[in-house]
Design a protein around this motif. Structure first.
Motif, mmCIF file in Angstrom:
data_model
loop_
_atom_site.group_PDB
_atom_site.id
_atom_site.type_symbol
_atom_site.label_atom_id
_atom_site.label_comp_id
_atom_site.label_asym_id
_atom_site.label_seq_id
_atom_site.Cartn_x
_atom_site.Cartn_y
_atom_site.Cartn_z
ATOM 1 N N LEU A 670 0.827 -1.206 0.000
ATOM 2 C CA LEU A 670 0.000 0.000 0.000
ATOM 3 C C LEU A 670 0.857 1.250 0.000
ATOM 4 C CD1 LEU A 670 -2.673 1.516 0.209
ATOM 5 C CD2 LEU A 670 -2.571 1.190 2.714
ATOM 6 N N ARG A 671 1.896 1.261 0.830
ATOM 7 C CA ARG A 671 2.770 2.444 0.880
ATOM 8 C C ARG A 671 3.456 2.666 -0.456
ATOM 9 N NH1 ARG A 671 7.745 3.570 5.191
ATOM 10 N NH2 ARG A 671 8.016 5.787 4.658
ATOM 11 N N GLN A 672 3.864 1.561 -1.120
ATOM 12 C CA GLN A 672 4.527 1.696 -2.414
ATOM 13 C C GLN A 672 3.555 2.201 -3.479
ATOM 14 O OE1 GLN A 672 6.010 -2.270 -2.957
ATOM 15 N NE2 GLN A 672 7.886 -1.906 -1.751
ATOM 16 N N ARG A 673 2.325 1.714 -3.443
ATOM 17 C CA ARG A 673 1.320 2.171 -4.426
ATOM 18 C C ARG A 673 1.043 3.664 -4.244
ATOM 19 N NH1 ARG A 673 -3.471 -1.649 -3.035
ATOM 20 N NH2 ARG A 673 -4.526 -0.762 -4.881
ATOM 21 N N LEU A 674 0.945 4.098 -2.966
ATOM 22 C CA LEU A 674 0.691 5.509 -2.708
ATOM 23 C C LEU A 674 1.872 6.374 -3.139
ATOM 24 C CD1 LEU A 674 -1.072 5.302 0.773
ATOM 25 C CD2 LEU A 674 -2.111 5.782 -1.450
ATOM 26 N N ALA A 675 3.078 5.865 -2.933
ATOM 27 C CA ALA A 675 4.262 6.614 -3.363
ATOM 28 C C ALA A 675 4.262 6.782 -4.881
ATOM 29 C CB ALA A 675 5.529 5.905 -2.905
ATOM 30 N N PHE A 676 3.832 5.729 -5.613
ATOM 31 C CA PHE A 676 3.760 5.799 -7.076
ATOM 32 C C PHE A 676 2.736 6.857 -7.501
ATOM 33 C CE2 PHE A 676 1.089 4.298 -10.629
ATOM 34 C CZ PHE A 676 1.955 4.491 -11.677
ATOM 35 N N LEU A 677 1.570 6.841 -6.875
ATOM 36 C CA LEU A 677 0.525 7.790 -7.263
ATOM 37 C C LEU A 677 0.921 9.226 -6.927
ATOM 38 C CD1 LEU A 677 -2.684 5.795 -6.257
ATOM 39 C CD2 LEU A 677 -1.824 6.258 -8.559
ATOM 40 N N ARG A 678 1.591 9.402 -5.796
ATOM 41 C CA ARG A 678 2.048 10.745 -5.437
ATOM 42 C C ARG A 678 3.026 11.268 -6.479
ATOM 43 N NH1 ARG A 678 0.887 15.141 -2.086
ATOM 44 N NH2 ARG A 678 2.797 16.373 -1.884
ATOM 45 N N LEU A 679 3.934 10.399 -6.916
ATOM 46 C CA LEU A 679 4.939 10.807 -7.889
ATOM 47 C C LEU A 679 4.303 11.115 -9.243
ATOM 48 C CD1 LEU A 679 7.989 11.100 -8.583
ATOM 49 C CD2 LEU A 679 7.942 8.678 -9.240
ATOM 50 N N ARG A 680 3.330 10.281 -9.665
ATOM 51 C CA ARG A 680 2.766 10.428 -11.012
ATOM 52 C C ARG A 680 1.629 11.439 -11.080
ATOM 53 N NH1 ARG A 680 6.437 9.277 -14.497
ATOM 54 N NH2 ARG A 680 7.552 7.361 -13.916
ATOM 55 N N LEU A 726 -4.813 8.176 5.446
ATOM 56 C CA LEU A 726 -4.288 9.262 4.625
ATOM 57 C C LEU A 726 -4.860 9.284 3.214
ATOM 58 C CD1 LEU A 726 -0.489 9.236 5.599
ATOM 59 C CD2 LEU A 726 -2.267 10.798 6.384
ATOM 60 N N LEU A 727 -5.615 8.254 2.850
ATOM 61 C CA LEU A 727 -6.196 8.228 1.501
ATOM 62 C C LEU A 727 -7.160 9.406 1.324
ATOM 63 C CD1 LEU A 727 -6.888 4.412 1.048
ATOM 64 C CD2 LEU A 727 -5.069 5.759 0.047
ATOM 65 N N PRO A 728 -7.266 9.911 0.098
ATOM 66 C CA PRO A 728 -8.120 11.092 -0.153
ATOM 67 C C PRO A 728 -9.611 10.742 -0.158
ATOM 68 C CG PRO A 728 -7.116 10.363 -2.192
ATOM 69 C CD PRO A 728 -6.522 9.519 -1.123
ATOM 70 N N TRP A 729 -10.124 10.433 1.014
ATOM 71 C CA TRP A 729 -11.526 10.037 1.123
ATOM 72 C C TRP A 729 -12.454 11.205 0.833
ATOM 73 C CZ3 TRP A 729 -12.088 5.031 1.170
ATOM 74 C CH2 TRP A 729 -11.097 4.242 1.754
ATOM 75 N N ALA A 730 -12.108 12.380 1.285
ATOM 76 C CA ALA A 730 -13.010 13.524 1.149
ATOM 77 C C ALA A 730 -13.311 13.839 -0.309
ATOM 78 C CB ALA A 730 -12.421 14.750 1.837
ATOM 79 N N SER A 731 -12.322 13.700 -1.165
ATOM 80 C CA SER A 731 -12.518 14.036 -2.579
ATOM 81 C C SER A 731 -13.122 12.880 -3.374
ATOM 82 C CB SER A 731 -11.184 14.432 -3.214
ATOM 83 O OG SER A 731 -10.298 13.319 -3.236
ATOM 84 N N ALA A 735 -11.540 5.902 -3.757
ATOM 85 C CA ALA A 735 -12.215 4.769 -4.395
ATOM 86 C C ALA A 735 -11.523 4.350 -5.680
ATOM 87 C CB ALA A 735 -13.678 5.137 -4.668
ATOM 88 N N ARG A 736 -10.659 5.208 -6.233
ATOM 89 C CA ARG A 736 -9.984 4.889 -7.499
ATOM 90 C C ARG A 736 -8.611 4.271 -7.280
ATOM 91 N NH1 ARG A 736 -9.379 9.508 -11.472
ATOM 92 N NH2 ARG A 736 -9.170 7.728 -12.913
ATOM 93 N N LEU A 737 -8.273 3.954 -6.045
ATOM 94 C CA LEU A 737 -6.941 3.401 -5.759
ATOM 95 C C LEU A 737 -6.672 2.145 -6.576
ATOM 96 C CD1 LEU A 737 -4.291 3.238 -4.141
ATOM 97 C CD2 LEU A 737 -5.562 2.004 -2.367
ATOM 98 N N ASP A 738 -7.641 1.191 -6.562
ATOM 99 C CA ASP A 738 -7.402 -0.060 -7.274
ATOM 100 C C ASP A 738 -7.436 0.123 -8.786
ATOM 101 O OD1 ASP A 738 -7.052 -1.505 -4.979
ATOM 102 O OD2 ASP A 738 -9.173 -2.038 -4.792
ATOM 103 N N GLU A 739 -8.127 1.174 -9.228
ATOM 104 C CA GLU A 739 -8.148 1.460 -10.670
ATOM 105 C C GLU A 739 -6.825 2.081 -11.120
ATOM 106 O OE1 GLU A 739 -10.009 4.943 -13.523
ATOM 107 O OE2 GLU A 739 -11.060 4.422 -11.674
ATOM 108 N N LEU A 740 -6.317 3.028 -10.359
ATOM 109 C CA LEU A 740 -5.119 3.767 -10.761
ATOM 110 C C LEU A 740 -3.830 3.030 -10.426
ATOM 111 C CD1 LEU A 740 -6.229 7.342 -9.627
ATOM 112 C CD2 LEU A 740 -6.172 6.432 -11.963
ATOM 113 N N ALA A 741 -3.830 2.300 -9.326
ATOM 114 C CA ALA A 741 -2.630 1.572 -8.910
ATOM 115 C C ALA A 741 -3.048 0.216 -8.361
ATOM 116 C CB ALA A 741 -1.851 2.374 -7.861
#
Length: 847
Positions: A670-680, A726-731, A735-741
């Motif tokens: 999970l931490r690695q996936r979030l790091a990828f999304l933050r970078l991209r 820390l996931l962007p729940w408010a926005s 819900a797109r975590l599994d779609e994007l990463a």
């Protein structure tokens, strides 16, 4: 009888009319006169009207050093055909030679500051001459500022002269209200400059240390000068120790005639100082500190040998230490020193450095106000009524940090109030004429005669042979018959008299009591020595800790082998320095004390508090009694406050990292996936670097952290579950975590393969080559092509590509040729781009 022949020969006589006009018209003047012109001797006599010309005035001449003050007074008395104490007298600390008819009084700048504090108007004084003002001693700058204040507010008729051979004339003129600058032409003889650097490089000075190789070279240059030049030799060295070493190397000057070696410095006996200042019957080598730079004429000198070094005060605020340090002498000091060789005839100066180095030297000495301990200065200006020194005429303002440190010391000893104004106690300390630290010790233990003895011993650097044990040094000076012991006895008498003459202290200002009703009166001499040292330097009280001593200030110090201090549980450090390349201080002078004395002296630094911290890999909770940095007593704390525990756990996470938490494989992914999304993609995907997670710990690690009490509790916290906060729940983007990463991706064979996000720059898909048959392009996530690691049937990398179509076209043929013989049961079609993907071998396909 006045020696007019000697007076008429002094070149400064030609500047007297201009000086008188400046004083009559403006009241102040800056006199610039080269060495040997008579500014120190003729000018004060003329201003006082002692030469039969002009009005009779009372003149005070301020010199930076005692030796210069005495010598100047003696020289002026000789010019008048009198003895010191008649028309011309002098006052230095512990010695006063004046009479009813004295018109010119030579004083040290320190004595002048004390006099101004007692009598701001300087009643009866008409003219003050600040001699050698270029040296920028702190007392001289202070005296000049006070004098200008007096002239501006109380006595506009008071005349002021700033005199020097080399100085910032424009700066002093500006300081004295636009004073005229009067220049005297010199009549000094030409001086040849001989550059005489060492043949091999020497180590630069550090602290009090001077490379012995340089001193050996200086001694050889002295021998060389004696062999090829006429006249006496004046050699400048930074300190007493260096003078002694060079003197030892000059023993037995065979073949160079009958040569006498004299050692001239502030601690030299008066007889030696007088011998250096009088013509000698034998050829002489005079080894001197910077006291011989100015105000003194050493007759017979035709050669100067300059080591190029000087001593200046420095403060190590990080360790709370102040001491003299060895520095390269300034260009101005070099000119002053060289001028000594041309006072009576043409001469030469041998400079023990290269001409190229000379251009890199500082122009002037460092003003003491910029580099020295400002505690005494801060007390003086507080007593003057200007605690910030903001309204005083100073060439350089005091540094804010040094003034803050000084006020902290003064506040701790009760010398100033919260606003920085001098208290009654502070005024009493200022009148003692010693450093406020020593004054505090004298007042708080001054009912007993031995206290004055110890303070006198600490007020001037003791000879090195006295050792580093203050009690032993006291016994040595009591027995001593040298010049230092004589000055020490005079200072003891002065201090005892100063304390006796003081009014009784106000209520609440009585000295601390000792262990018995009588205070420290019945303490042994050795113990009282420790009391005085500890009262003067409470933050340097130190306890043995391993192989060194830990001061309450937090600085570590070591004592030398064979020292009487070694092995004592507690000591008070009076003098220390820092050796080259060492992190610890080295004790130069200290006293043995016990814990009771330590608690008494440093009592304001004592505290008892709960300490909960991360130590040795876990939370440690203790109730600690401290004397500054020194732990006195420790006991376990059974129920520490949650806030303290939480802070300790956070410190542990900072020290040892977030690995203290439980990181399951899913949490790591999970931490690695979030790091990828933050970078991209950037926001709103969170930054999950260590720094960012530490900064937002309250957002993602609560409430688990609030329930933790020790290391083991951290290890039970599921880091993945916590990161989910820390996931962007408010926005809604969460819900797109599994779609994007996605964790896994479906490949053409139908297999769901895990993506490796360990490198957020380029996630990796590691898949067997046959499972990707038929894929026309590399799979993508978040618009980024995956780096495909195509594996052999055995699971080993066969090829790496981010462009699958290009690989099928150009790279596959070589892989096929290499692997199909090794793995014949697996399909190796000629055109993989249109082949059927499979997870199986040919054998299974046939069945």
């Amino acid at each position: 009888m006045i020696r007019y022949d000697a007076l008429d020969a002094l070149p400064v006589r030609g500047a007297l009319p201009g000086l008188n006009d400046a004083l009559e018209g403006h009241g102040t003047a800056v006199l610039v006169a080269p060495p040997g012109t008579g500014k120190t001797t003729l000018v004060p006599l003329a201003l006082a009207g002692l030469l039969g010309e002009g009005p009779r005035r009372q003149v005070v001449v301020a010199e930076p050093r005692r030796i210069a003050a005495r010598a100047a007074a003696r020289r002026m008395a000789w010019l008048l055909g009198e003895k010191p104490g008649e028309s011309v007298g002098y006052t230095v600390r512990g010695e006063r030679v004046v009479g009813r008819h004295t018109r010119v009084e030579v004083v040290t700048t320190g004595v002048l500051v004390q006099r101004l504090q007692r009598d701001q108007e300087l009643n009866g004084v008409d003219v003050v001459v600040l001699d050698e003002c270029h040296e920028r001693h702190l007392d001289a700058d202070t005296a000049a500022a006070f004098l200008w204040d007096v002239r501006e507010s109380l006595r506009p008729e008071l005349r002021l002269v700033a005199a020097s051979a080399t100085t910032d004339a424009e700066g002093w003129a500006r300081l004295l209200g636009g004073a005229p600058v009067v220049e005297a032409r010199g009549a000094s003889y030409p001086v040849e400059v001989v550059w005489a650097p060492p043949a091999r490089p020497v180590r630069p000075p550090h602290g009090m240390r001077v490379d012995p190789a340089l001193l050996t070279h200086v001694a050889s240059v002295v021998r060389r000068a004696l062999a090829v030049r006429d006249g006496d030799v004046l050699c400048f060295l930074p300190g007493v120790g260096e003078i002694a070493r060079v003197a030892g190397q000059l023993g037995g000057l065979e073949g160079l005639g009958d040569v006498e070696v004299l050692q001239v410095h502030g601690r030299a006996p008066a007889a030696v100082q007088d011998a250096a200042l009088a013509p000698g019957e034998r050829r002489r080598v005079v080894l001197a500190t910077s006291v011989a730079e100015s105000s003194l004429t050493v007759p017979g000198v035709r050669v100067v040998v300059d080591s190029g070094l000087a001593r200046e005060p420095r403060v190590d605020h990080a360790r709370g230490l102040s001491a003299l340090t060895t520095v390269r002498a300034s260009q101005a000091a070099g000119r002053q020193r060289a001028g000594r060789a041309g006072r009576e005839a043409p001469g030469a100066v041998y400079r023990c450095w290269s001409e190229a180095e000379d251009g890199r030297l500082p122009r002037f000495p460092s003003p003491e106000i910029k580099v020295a301990d400002l505690t005494a200065f801060a007390l003086q200006v507080a007593c003057w009524g200007d605690p910030e020194a903001s309204g005083l005429a100073l060439l350089d303002p005091p540094p804010g940090g040094a003034m803050a440190a000084a006020r902290s010391v003064l506040s701790a000893i009760g010398a100033v109030d919260a606003a920085g104004r001098a208290t009654e106690r502070g005024a009493r300390l200022a009148r003692l004429g010693v450093h406020p630290r020593l004054g505090r010790a004298l007042l708080d233990a001054g009912a007993f005669g031995e206290a004055a003895e110890v303070v006198a011993l600490l007020s001037e650097e003791a000879p090195r042979e006295y050792g580093d044990d203050l009690a032993g040094a006291l016994r040595a000076v009591r027995r001593g018959g040298d010049a230092y012991a004589g000055r020490w006895r005079a200072e003891v008498r002065r201090l005892r008299s100063a304390v006796a003459e003081m009014p009784r202290p106000p209520v609440g200002d009585s000295p601390p009591r000792g262990p018995k009703a009588g205070g420290w009166a019945d303490a042994s001499v050795d113990r009282l020595v420790g009391v005085v040292a500890a009262l003067a330097f409470p933050e340097r009280v130190a306890r043995a800790d391993g192989g060194s001593y830990l001061m309450v200030s937090g600085t570590r110090a070591e004592v030398g082998e064979g020292s009487a201090l070694r092995g004592a549980p507690w000591i008070a450090v009076a003098v220390a320095d820092r050796p080259v390349g060492e992190g610890h201080a080295r004790v130069r002078l200290g006293a043995v004390v016990d814990e009771e004395v330590a608690r008494l002296a440093a009592g304001v630094l004592r505290e008892e508090r709960d300490e909960v911290r991360w130590s040795d890999g876990d939370v440690v909770a203790r109730r600690v009694e401290r004397l500054g940095a020194v732990e006195l007593a420790v006991r376990p704390l059974r129920d520490p406050g949650p806030g303290l525990v939480r802070a300790a756990l956070l410190d542990g996470l900072h020290q040892e990292g977030l690995g203290l938490l439980r990181w399951s494989p899913d949490a790591v992914l999970l931490r690695q996936r979030l790091a990828f999304l933050r970078l991209r993609l950037g926001e709103p995907w969170p930054d999950v670097s260590d720094e960012a997670l530490h900064a937002r710990v309250e957002e993602w690690l609560e409430p688990e952290l609030g329930r933790a009490r020790r290391r083991a509790d951290l290890g039970r916290i599921d880091a993945g579950q916590a990161l989910g906060r820390l996931l962007p729940w408010a926005s809604g983007e969460a819900a797109r975590l599994d779609e994007l990463a996605p964790e896994r991706i479906t490949v053409p064979s139908g297999s769901r393969i895990r993506i490796d996000y360990s490198d957020p720059e380029r996630p990796v898909l590691a898949v067997k080559l046959q499972e990707m048959f038929g894929a026309q392009k590399s799979p993508q996530i978040a618009g980024v092509p995956l780096l495909v690691h195509l594996l052999s049937p055995a699971g080993r990398p066969a090829a790496v590509t981010a462009d699958l179509a290009s690989f099928w076209r150009d790279g596959y043929r070589g892989v096929r040729a290499e692997l199909r013989g090794r793995y014949p049961k697996h399909p190796w079609p000629e055109d993989p781009a249109v082949a059927e993907p499979t997870r199986h071998t040919n054998a299974r396909l046939r069945r």
